[in-house]
Enzyme design. Sequence first.
Site, PDB file in Angstrom:
ATOM      1  N   GLU A  34       0.616  -1.075   0.101  1.00 57.94           N
ATOM      2  CA  GLU A  34      -0.152   0.073  -0.070  1.00 57.94           C
ATOM      3  C   GLU A  34       1.264   1.661   0.087  1.00 57.94           C
ATOM      4  O   GLU A  34       1.978   0.761   0.706  1.00 57.94           O
ATOM      5  CB  GLU A  34      -1.033   0.234   1.551  1.00 57.94           C
ATOM      6  CG  GLU A  34      -1.489   0.914   1.159  1.00 57.94           C
ATOM      7  CD  GLU A  34      -2.552   1.425   2.276  1.00 57.94           C
ATOM      8  OE1 GLU A  34      -3.121   2.287   2.773  1.00 57.94           O
ATOM      9  OE2 GLU A  34      -3.220  -0.100   3.781  1.00 57.94           O
ATOM     10  N   ARG A 258       5.838 -12.983   9.338  1.00 58.44           N
ATOM     11  CA  ARG A 258       6.579 -12.084   9.709  1.00 58.44           C
ATOM     12  C   ARG A 258       7.694 -12.166  10.164  1.00 58.44           C
ATOM     13  O   ARG A 258       8.336 -12.544  11.596  1.00 58.44           O
ATOM     14  CB  ARG A 258       5.645 -10.160   9.635  1.00 58.44           C
ATOM     15  CG  ARG A 258       6.071 -10.262  11.325  1.00 58.44           C
ATOM     16  CD  ARG A 258       5.222  -9.368  11.253  1.00 58.44           C
ATOM     17  NE  ARG A 258       3.991  -8.423  11.131  1.00 58.44           N
ATOM     18  CZ  ARG A 258       3.754  -7.023  10.307  1.00 58.44           C
ATOM     19  NH1 ARG A 258       4.364  -6.213  10.716  1.00 58.44           N
ATOM     20  NH2 ARG A 258       1.901  -6.917  10.666  1.00 58.44           N
ATOM     21  N   LYS A 268       4.340   0.402  10.723  1.00 55.01           N
ATOM     22  CA  LYS A 268       4.030   2.163  10.118  1.00 55.01           C
ATOM     23  C   LYS A 268       3.911   2.986  10.495  1.00 55.01           C
ATOM     24  O   LYS A 268       4.092   4.271  10.216  1.00 55.01           O
ATOM     25  CB  LYS A 268       3.589   1.583   8.328  1.00 55.01           C
ATOM     26  CG  LYS A 268       4.655   1.127   7.186  1.00 55.01           C
ATOM     27  CD  LYS A 268       3.235   1.168   6.304  1.00 55.01           C
ATOM     28  CE  LYS A 268       3.801   0.628   5.204  1.00 55.01           C
ATOM     29  NZ  LYS A 268       2.833   0.321   4.009  1.00 55.01           N
TER      30      LYS A 268
END
Length: 555
Positions: A34, A258, A268
């Site tokens: 994104e 992850r 983020k």
Amino acid sequence: MSEERSLNFLEEIIEEDIATGKHGGRVHTRFPPEPNGYLHIGHATSICLNFGLAKKYNGKCNLRFDDTNPVTEETEYVESIKNDIKWLGFHWDGEYYASDYFDKLYDFAVTLIKKGLAYVDDSTAEQIAATKGSFEKPGIESPNRSRSIEENLQLFADMKAGKYKDGEKTLRAKIDMAHPNLLLRDPLMYRIKHEHHHRTGNKWCIYPMYDYAHGQSDSIEEITHSICTLEFIHHRPLYNWFIEQLGIFPSHQYEFARRNLTYTVMSKRKLLQLVNENHVAGWDDPRMPTISGMRRRGYPPEALRQFSDTVGIAKRENIVDVGLLEFCVREHLNKTCNRVMAVLDPVKLVITNYPQGQTEEFKAENNPEDPYAGSRNIPFSGELWIEREDFMENAPKKYFRLAPGNMVRLKNAYIVKCDGCKKDDAGNITEIHCTYIPESKSGEDTSGLSPKGTIHWVSIQHAKTAEVRMYDRLFRVEDPSNEEGNFKDYINPDSLSILPSVYIEPELAKAKPGDKVQFMRKGYFCLDADSTAGKLIFNRTVTLKDAWAKEAKKG
């Protein structure tokens, strides 16, 4: 001969798919960021995985921007993401955007409405959340769930036409408000946002939700292996439901764990806080775990790829020691960086018996690890800068650097013997006095002397100056997100120290931003983009050894 690496679970799946002829034996992956921020080391491992699998199996990998939220997305982030992927050494087979498919996704939504599988809801976000239910009890159906297909089609068309305000209506999938997976309790498909989109402008005021757009975008591109991180495992049934109900290409989602990194944060949202609250100097601050920050710090792309390969792929989340990343960085830089001399904490050394006004040049090997790196000439004179720590007036027995009566080798030059020092009124050492052994010239030494210490130096007459930024880990603790209180409470106050006047050998004046060197005995450094012809700025990339591990052993 090194042992061949065993297959990870994704490679096992792909090889079985190829063997059984699934999708015609095709392998087509994608990397779908994104564009709402800069990529970090976690994204780097995902990039290496998706592009690496496509390369290994002679497949393709798309770059697709998940640009379904116009509020947070910017073209700046799109360009930074593309630059990061190229810098890592990968090239995408197709560049796509979820916004490319807005018309198609709208048509898919109309199809689901016509099948009685989607409806327009007037409930507010708070009402939808309140009626979602829990793991113990089912949700409550919206009173709008029984609207007719015709009414839903008209309302959805009116949403698209801009007849309603933000939040006034949504489009929801009609699945099961008692489903054990809460994500399948009539999830949102579209919301109203009267916002300018970075690519489609003001054409749309309704935007698809990620869970709706993602699987269909994969399907449109005929992605065979849609690889994402483990937090999306509960989203997979919804991913499959949309594809099955629409009867479109059956892309399939696979999840891997992850990898978090010690002494940093990967969220983020938290990284954005660090930037917005000026704890760092931007997304590309060399202390940040962003790819752009690591690039600016001097991390080579090969090291990030090696790190990703070394850590591997797992099904369980883990936190990886940043020391492993730094090891990969050191290993690559050791092979590729020229060794140069820079004095970070200078004190003057005077060779009292060196002919006044004389200068010489000594040949220095650029990199002993690289036979093709060549050599350069270093100017020498009777007055030098050396490191303050390389002299002790009252030295312990096994101190092999300069002290009264001690001898050392000046790197690539002569052996000198220390005679003493000069101090100012406050007792600070201002000069160190030595005599040199003329017959001890490096490469032509006939003195028969073998001092145990070698130190680096820079000729005062020829020295250039530079600013050096000494970067260290951004946080004081291994996992700041899991500590009590606010993660920002654990920021390392010593993560950056600036040395404004460092002396460097004149060869370094030719360096260009991004050039990497080893300052002998001090670490690896990279010329920063802020540098100008009149002011060179070097960032410390990494120390020569793992100083943190040494400190941990002391503790």
